[in-house]
Design a protein around this motif. Sequence first.
Motif, PDB file in Angstrom:
ATOM      1  N   HIS A 128     -47.780 -22.005 -12.710  1.00  0.00           N
ATOM      2  CA  HIS A 128     -48.486 -21.923 -14.115  1.00  0.00           C
ATOM      3  C   HIS A 128     -47.815 -20.644 -14.896  1.00  0.00           C
ATOM      4  O   HIS A 128     -48.049 -19.687 -14.683  1.00  0.00           O
ATOM      5  CB  HIS A 128     -49.980 -21.440 -13.802  1.00  0.00           C
ATOM      6  CG  HIS A 128     -50.817 -21.602 -15.043  1.00  0.00           C
ATOM      7  ND1 HIS A 128     -51.896 -20.881 -15.109  1.00  0.00           N
ATOM      8  CD2 HIS A 128     -50.579 -22.265 -16.251  1.00  0.00           C
ATOM      9  CE1 HIS A 128     -52.458 -21.229 -16.145  1.00  0.00           C
ATOM     10  NE2 HIS A 128     -51.499 -21.845 -16.928  1.00  0.00           N
ATOM     11  N   ALA A 129     -46.769 -21.161 -15.606  1.00  0.00           N
ATOM     12  CA  ALA A 129     -46.112 -20.260 -16.295  1.00  0.00           C
ATOM     13  C   ALA A 129     -45.698 -20.661 -17.814  1.00  0.00           C
ATOM     14  O   ALA A 129     -45.670 -21.981 -18.065  1.00  0.00           O
ATOM     15  CB  ALA A 129     -44.770 -19.884 -15.845  1.00  0.00           C
ATOM     16  N   LEU A 130     -45.469 -19.792 -18.679  1.00  0.00           N
ATOM     17  CA  LEU A 130     -44.858 -19.665 -19.876  1.00  0.00           C
ATOM     18  C   LEU A 130     -43.462 -19.397 -20.092  1.00  0.00           C
ATOM     19  O   LEU A 130     -43.414 -17.775 -19.846  1.00  0.00           O
ATOM     20  CB  LEU A 130     -45.753 -19.412 -21.208  1.00  0.00           C
ATOM     21  CG  LEU A 130     -45.408 -19.089 -22.616  1.00  0.00           C
ATOM     22  CD1 LEU A 130     -45.198 -20.741 -23.014  1.00  0.00           C
ATOM     23  CD2 LEU A 130     -46.162 -18.702 -23.487  1.00  0.00           C
ATOM     24  N   VAL A 167     -52.830 -28.756 -12.670  1.00  0.00           N
ATOM     25  CA  VAL A 167     -54.022 -29.109 -12.994  1.00  0.00           C
ATOM     26  C   VAL A 167     -54.792 -29.024 -11.657  1.00  0.00           C
ATOM     27  O   VAL A 167     -56.253 -28.467 -11.382  1.00  0.00           O
ATOM     28  CB  VAL A 167     -54.189 -30.481 -13.349  1.00  0.00           C
ATOM     29  CG1 VAL A 167     -55.737 -31.001 -13.441  1.00  0.00           C
ATOM     30  CG2 VAL A 167     -53.735 -30.750 -14.942  1.00  0.00           C
ATOM     31  N   ASN A 168     -54.306 -29.471 -10.430  1.00  0.00           N
ATOM     32  CA  ASN A 168     -54.534 -29.046  -9.157  1.00  0.00           C
ATOM     33  C   ASN A 168     -53.359 -29.406  -8.149  1.00  0.00           C
ATOM     34  O   ASN A 168     -52.349 -29.053  -8.913  1.00  0.00           O
ATOM     35  CB  ASN A 168     -55.721 -30.427  -8.889  1.00  0.00           C
ATOM     36  CG  ASN A 168     -55.128 -31.648  -9.237  1.00  0.00           C
ATOM     37  OD1 ASN A 168     -54.309 -31.891  -8.626  1.00  0.00           O
ATOM     38  ND2 ASN A 168     -56.057 -32.397  -9.538  1.00  0.00           N
ATOM     39  N   GLU A 169     -53.656 -29.501  -7.014  1.00  0.00           N
ATOM     40  CA  GLU A 169     -52.648 -29.314  -6.232  1.00  0.00           C
ATOM     41  C   GLU A 169     -51.678 -30.494  -6.273  1.00  0.00           C
ATOM     42  O   GLU A 169     -50.277 -30.418  -5.827  1.00  0.00           O
ATOM     43  CB  GLU A 169     -53.106 -29.215  -4.646  1.00  0.00           C
ATOM     44  CG  GLU A 169     -53.686 -27.902  -4.247  1.00  0.00           C
ATOM     45  CD  GLU A 169     -54.121 -27.798  -2.885  1.00  0.00           C
ATOM     46  OE1 GLU A 169     -53.851 -28.684  -2.072  1.00  0.00           O
ATOM     47  OE2 GLU A 169     -54.846 -26.705  -2.408  1.00  0.00           O
ATOM     48  N   GLU A 171     -48.025 -35.606  -7.346  1.00  0.00           N
ATOM     49  CA  GLU A 171     -47.119 -35.729  -6.400  1.00  0.00           C
ATOM     50  C   GLU A 171     -48.030 -35.344  -5.052  1.00  0.00           C
ATOM     51  O   GLU A 171     -48.588 -34.278  -4.799  1.00  0.00           O
ATOM     52  CB  GLU A 171     -46.153 -34.450  -6.518  1.00  0.00           C
ATOM     53  CG  GLU A 171     -45.045 -34.331  -5.224  1.00  0.00           C
ATOM     54  CD  GLU A 171     -43.941 -33.319  -5.586  1.00  0.00           C
ATOM     55  OE1 GLU A 171     -43.254 -33.332  -4.933  1.00  0.00           O
ATOM     56  OE2 GLU A 171     -43.940 -32.798  -6.626  1.00  0.00           O
ATOM     57  N   GLY A 172     -48.059 -36.564  -4.188  1.00  0.00           N
ATOM     58  CA  GLY A 172     -48.935 -36.578  -2.977  1.00  0.00           C
ATOM     59  C   GLY A 172     -48.095 -36.083  -1.891  1.00  0.00           C
ATOM     60  O   GLY A 172     -47.011 -35.486  -2.078  1.00  0.00           O
ATOM     61  N   VAL A 173     -48.646 -36.098  -0.670  1.00  0.00           N
ATOM     62  CA  VAL A 173     -47.928 -36.012   0.629  1.00  0.00           C
ATOM     63  C   VAL A 173     -46.703 -36.917   0.796  1.00  0.00           C
ATOM     64  O   VAL A 173     -45.419 -36.289   1.134  1.00  0.00           O
ATOM     65  CB  VAL A 173     -48.841 -36.178   1.699  1.00  0.00           C
ATOM     66  CG1 VAL A 173     -48.136 -35.915   3.091  1.00  0.00           C
ATOM     67  CG2 VAL A 173     -50.133 -35.389   1.512  1.00  0.00           C
TER      68      VAL A 173
END
Length: 783
Positions: A375-377, A429-431, A486-488
């Motif tokens: 999470h970066a700018l 947004v999530n993992e 991106e899942g497992v």
Amino acid sequence: MRNALLLCFLSLLCTCVSAQTIELTGRVVEGSGQPVEFATVKVIEPDGGNMITGTTTDTDGRFKLAAPRPDVQLEISFLGFAPVLIEDIEGTDLNNIVMRPDGETLDEVIVTSERSTTEFKLDKRVFNVGKDLSSAGASALEVLNNVPSVTVTIEGQINLRGSGGVQILIDGKPSVLANDGGNALGTITADMIESVEVITNPSAKYEAEGTAGIINIVMKKDERKGTNGSVTLNTGIPNNHSLGLSLNRRTTKFNLFSQLGVGYRTFPEEYEGINRDLTSGTTVNSSGESDKNENFYNLILGTDYHINDLNVLTLSGNFAYEIEEENADTDFMVLDNAGNLTDAWRRTESTEAVNPKWQYELNYKRQFDAADKDHALIISALGRSFVKDQSSEFTTNTSEGTARFGDQRTSTDFGETNYTFKADYTRPVNEMVTIETGLQYVYSDVGNDFETSNLVGTEFVPDADLTNRFEYDQGVLGAYATTAYEGVRWGVKAGLRVEQTELNTLLVNTGETNDQSFVDFFPSLHSSYKISEAASIQAGYSRRIFRPRLWDLNPFFNIRDNFNVRAGNPDLQPEYTDSYEVTAILIVGQLSLNAGVYHRYTTDVVERVSFFEDNVNVTTPINLGSSSSNGVELNGKFRPAKWMTLSGDFNFNYFDRTAELDGVSYDFTADQLNGRLVSKFELPMDIDLELAGNLRSGYETVQGRVTGYTFADLGIRKKVLKGKMVLNMSVRDLFASRIRESIANQPTFYVYDYSQRGRFVTLGLSYGFGKGEAMEFSGQKRH
């Protein structure tokens, strides 16, 4: 009652777990008892080595950190020393922990190893750098040479899928450390690198301008603290003499880096040409030799300032100054339709030029959460400038008949300035789901003032037909957004980039202008699937653009050879490419294998075409039809023994060209094969031997053919003083077989062109001081 007991039990459990948190302290020293400052101390899981937390030692070698529980392991590492692994931690004060130089171990410690691995991400392949590559003296170039699809020549040229048009990024952004074929990359050692990302089909996040691909070097954090540097010396035949100095200082807050390089190089060349007018039967033969001598001076200064754990500011600059001298002698012979010599003369060229260059970069990175580095700018500004002040004198000595061209002079005043402003924002947004968005503006301002004068009597008089002032400016504003899941095992990433281009050209002498304004949309789609730990597959699509550059647009005449002239086309339009590819990777033991197929469809292809009149061949780029290309890529690396590594890259391309010029069809089909096979041997006494064979097959063009060639490179490298010093020898084009020939064969004319550079031999020495290793400055000039 049951709920109350359960609550009490959970509270007691939490209290017990909390109570198990321990604070570990200790001191890291050498065998002599001297402290090891800035050593890395990691708390790791006992069943896999995953890091839980970590820190670095202070100037007295001491450290303090909190472990979540007592059943963990402690790993201490520092460059030049064997890693120390403490499996059973007894007590909280570990006192003195002794580190030994590489190759020496203690009975009570275990030296661990970690194998490098390659994995697929949605739009890229990631090569995770293991400790097997972090040996003393290894540079970033050696790391890259172990990455699938990437090859690095012994001089430091980086190729991706056999092509040299690669954009190198460091931590996702341009950097002066990543410019120009590896000079400054020698200051980065393998232990500083976390991973290398290979992007052969860039997503919408990246600038749409067409390139062979992108290589992004991801650096480790909080590593390599302290002072390190390197001094290098190179000499070679033909002239390739250079001296380089690299110096780095890293503390908790600052990373200061610098590099100074000076050198002198010579590029000899032999060339021949045939211009035959098939209508009149007359022929002009030419042959000659030239040598280009360059003195170059480079200075790089920069710093990373870690404001705090979440904010980093980087400022860097590069200044280069080049002095060029070029001499050429070309013999011309004119034959009539019966093959009889009618005219002959020698044209001698003397050229001098100075090229000052500078570049600066300001970069700001903000992370919003220490626990989530993604999470970066990132906001950056990059400026570059290149100036050329060149003058040439051409003298004609006639030996037979009359020379077509007399004594002439030319002068060039060239200047180019580029600015890039960029902002990128990434939000997980999530993992599994991540959103990216950003803006970029690139502005280029270029001017070229060229004048030709002819000797009339005793004075040089400007030639209006061969004199022009050309001005060119271009601004590209881009915005993008991507969404990824991106899942497992499976993932998908879709994106869209919009770019608005404003292009203006002006030919001052005639007032001719070419103003263009257009908006383009560049979608991208990528997907990957992990079949198993050893096999993965990836697919991707992107739309790309090639915008004509200054020398494609400028109607500029080079008069070294007045019978073979290269000129630009101010009316040239951009070409567009839709690119599709499917790639698979398989890792079995010491074998890493990549195979891929791709398809590219290009419209408004920019092609250089010959226009022939009175034995004068003028080649000009024009937009000529479309091209459909299908290719197969295969590359692999295999280590049959600890002392041997074999790697190969092969690319076969079949293309279908559709073209029409002046009512004549130039449709044709052709193929091309490029290949490279490298054998590296780790010999006794710390000697590395590298042999590389290269194949470039011939291929058809719209008017003729370019012939193929094979060549070999040889490199020998020896490390001494435990990696502090590196001695090397390289031979490029070992058998002097790298010959370029092109033929344009049409109903009304025949043009043949031949050139060869020859063999280059270089000897080098590099010595690392402070806490560093030999950095292997390649001695190449910066462009």
